[in-house]
Design an enzyme around this catalytic site. Structure first.
Site, PDB file in Angstrom:
ATOM      1  N   THR A 281      18.165-127.369 -20.681  1.00  0.00           N
ATOM      2  CA  THR A 281      18.480-128.189 -19.515  1.00  0.00           C
ATOM      3  C   THR A 281      19.813-128.905 -19.690  1.00  0.00           C
ATOM      4  O   THR A 281      20.462-129.254 -18.708  1.00  0.00           O
ATOM      5  CB  THR A 281      17.341-129.191 -19.250  1.00  0.00           C
TER       6      THR A 281
ATOM      7  N   TYR B 155      10.774-124.102 -30.676  1.00  0.00           N
ATOM      8  CA  TYR B 155      10.807-123.899 -29.223  1.00  0.00           C
ATOM      9  C   TYR B 155      10.539-122.435 -28.934  1.00  0.00           C
ATOM     10  O   TYR B 155      11.366-121.571 -29.213  1.00  0.00           O
ATOM     11  CB  TYR B 155      12.164-124.335 -28.674  1.00  0.00           C
TER      12      TYR B 155
ATOM     13  N   LYS C 179       7.267-126.691 -28.951  1.00  0.00           N
ATOM     14  CA  LYS C 179       7.385-126.722 -27.493  1.00  0.00           C
ATOM     15  C   LYS C 179       6.992-125.329 -27.035  1.00  0.00           C
ATOM     16  O   LYS C 179       7.743-124.369 -27.188  1.00  0.00           O
ATOM     17  CB  LYS C 179       8.804-127.066 -27.056  1.00  0.00           C
TER      18      LYS C 179
ATOM     19  N   ILE D  79       7.755-131.688 -22.764  1.00  0.00           N
ATOM     20  CA  ILE D  79       9.210-131.796 -22.803  1.00  0.00           C
ATOM     21  C   ILE D  79       9.659-131.331 -21.429  1.00  0.00           C
ATOM     22  O   ILE D  79       9.619-130.146 -21.118  1.00  0.00           O
ATOM     23  CB  ILE D  79       9.818-130.983 -23.949  1.00  0.00           C
TER      24      ILE D  79
END
Length: 296
Positions: free
Chosen positions: A49, A137, A166, A208
């Site tokens: 992001t 992740y 995540k 998250i």
């Protein structure tokens, strides 16, 4: 009693740019203050992001330094520091630690499509190169392949500072395996705002979040309600904001959320190529929902 370091509401922070494409550090500081005042638990710069693929190593280090400075002691800073080249990932992880990050988020190697043993060795080498906690992740939709639950669990058991994942696979069988078989102090976080409610119901630890950029109190409220067992409250929040969670992905993240933040007067609507502004039709759809929610 668990003592999980990573939990609650974490924001996957956008990177604001000036019109010339340089980083707008004043806007970055405003964003961090916004989250500090909203009670966000963890701020995570330099992730997907945050447009990390288009940031230089030096820019990432400076962003992390500024975010840490503004966050103070009120929020954990867990910085994105991943790459598909293990040597480069180690360099980024060390840079993040040196810049003040309290943890790193390390994305699974993309494009290379390594074996499960390759994933294990990649994350082992990254984790052993730093002294701060590491969050794996797993995002197959972007990386092209999945880090299996058993590989993640092996890392969690073998390496002390691998403390969380995540998990953005959307595979509920994998999610349940991770939650049910993890070591006691290992956190399982979702990366999907739209799945927060069912994810927390299964025993997840938090999110998250992309939507936390726009509505940090809402995201924290949903997570806190689920942790407290207030299912009806969480359902009501989810029902009201579910469309926004979906529209944040009407085009590639972070384009929609940055457009929304520009309408909210928080940043300029500037991206680095190859990302470009949304189509006008999609802008109209997102703007209408923001107006409905009284966000603009």
């Amino acid at each position: 009693m668990s003592n999980r370091l990573i939990s609650g509401s974490a924001v996957a922070l956008v990177t604001p740019f000036h019109q010339d494409g340089s980083i707008d550090f004043e806007a970055m500081r405003r964003l961090v203050r916004f989250h500090r005042e909203a009670g966000t638990d963890i701020v995570l710069p330099c992730g997907t992001t945050g447009e990390s693929p288009t940031l230089t190593n030096e820019e990432e280090a400076e962003i992390i330094r500024v975010v840490c400075e503004e966050a103070g002691e009120s929020m954990m800073v867990a910085a994105g520091a991943g790459n598909n080249d293990t040597r480069h990932a180690i360099e980024l992880a060390r840079n993040a630690e040196k810049a003040g990050a309290q943890a790193i988020l390390s994305v699974a190697p993309y494009y290379n499509k390594p074996s499960q043993e390759g994933y294990y060795q990649h994350f082992r080498h990254v984790a052993e190169a730093v002294s701060i906690p590491v969050i794996i992740y797993n995002v197959p939709g972007r990386t092209g392949s999945n880090v299996n639950a058993q590989t993640i669990l092996r890392l969690a058991r073998d390496i002390e500072n691998v403390v969380a994942v995540k998990e953005a696979s959307d595979n509920f069988e994998q999610i349940m395996t991770l939650i049910d078989e993890r070591p006691e102090n290992f956190s399982v976080m979702t990366g999907e705002d739209g799945l927060m409610l069912p994810f927390m119901a299964l025993g997840g630890d938090g999110v998250i979040s992309v939507a936390a950029n726009q509505v940090p109190k809402v995201v924290k409220g949903l997570i806190d309600a689920m942790k407290a067992g207030n299912l009806e409250e969480a359902r009501a929040i989810n029902r009201k904001y579910r469309k926004l969670f979906r529209l944040n992905f009407i085009e590639s993240n972070p384009v929609p959320v940055k457009y929304a933040l520009s309408l909210m007067g928080m940043i300029e609507e500037v991206y680095r190529l190859p990302l470009v502004p949304m189509a006008d039709a999609n802008k109209a759809i997102l703007r209408a929902e923001l107006e409905k929610l009284s966000l603009v």
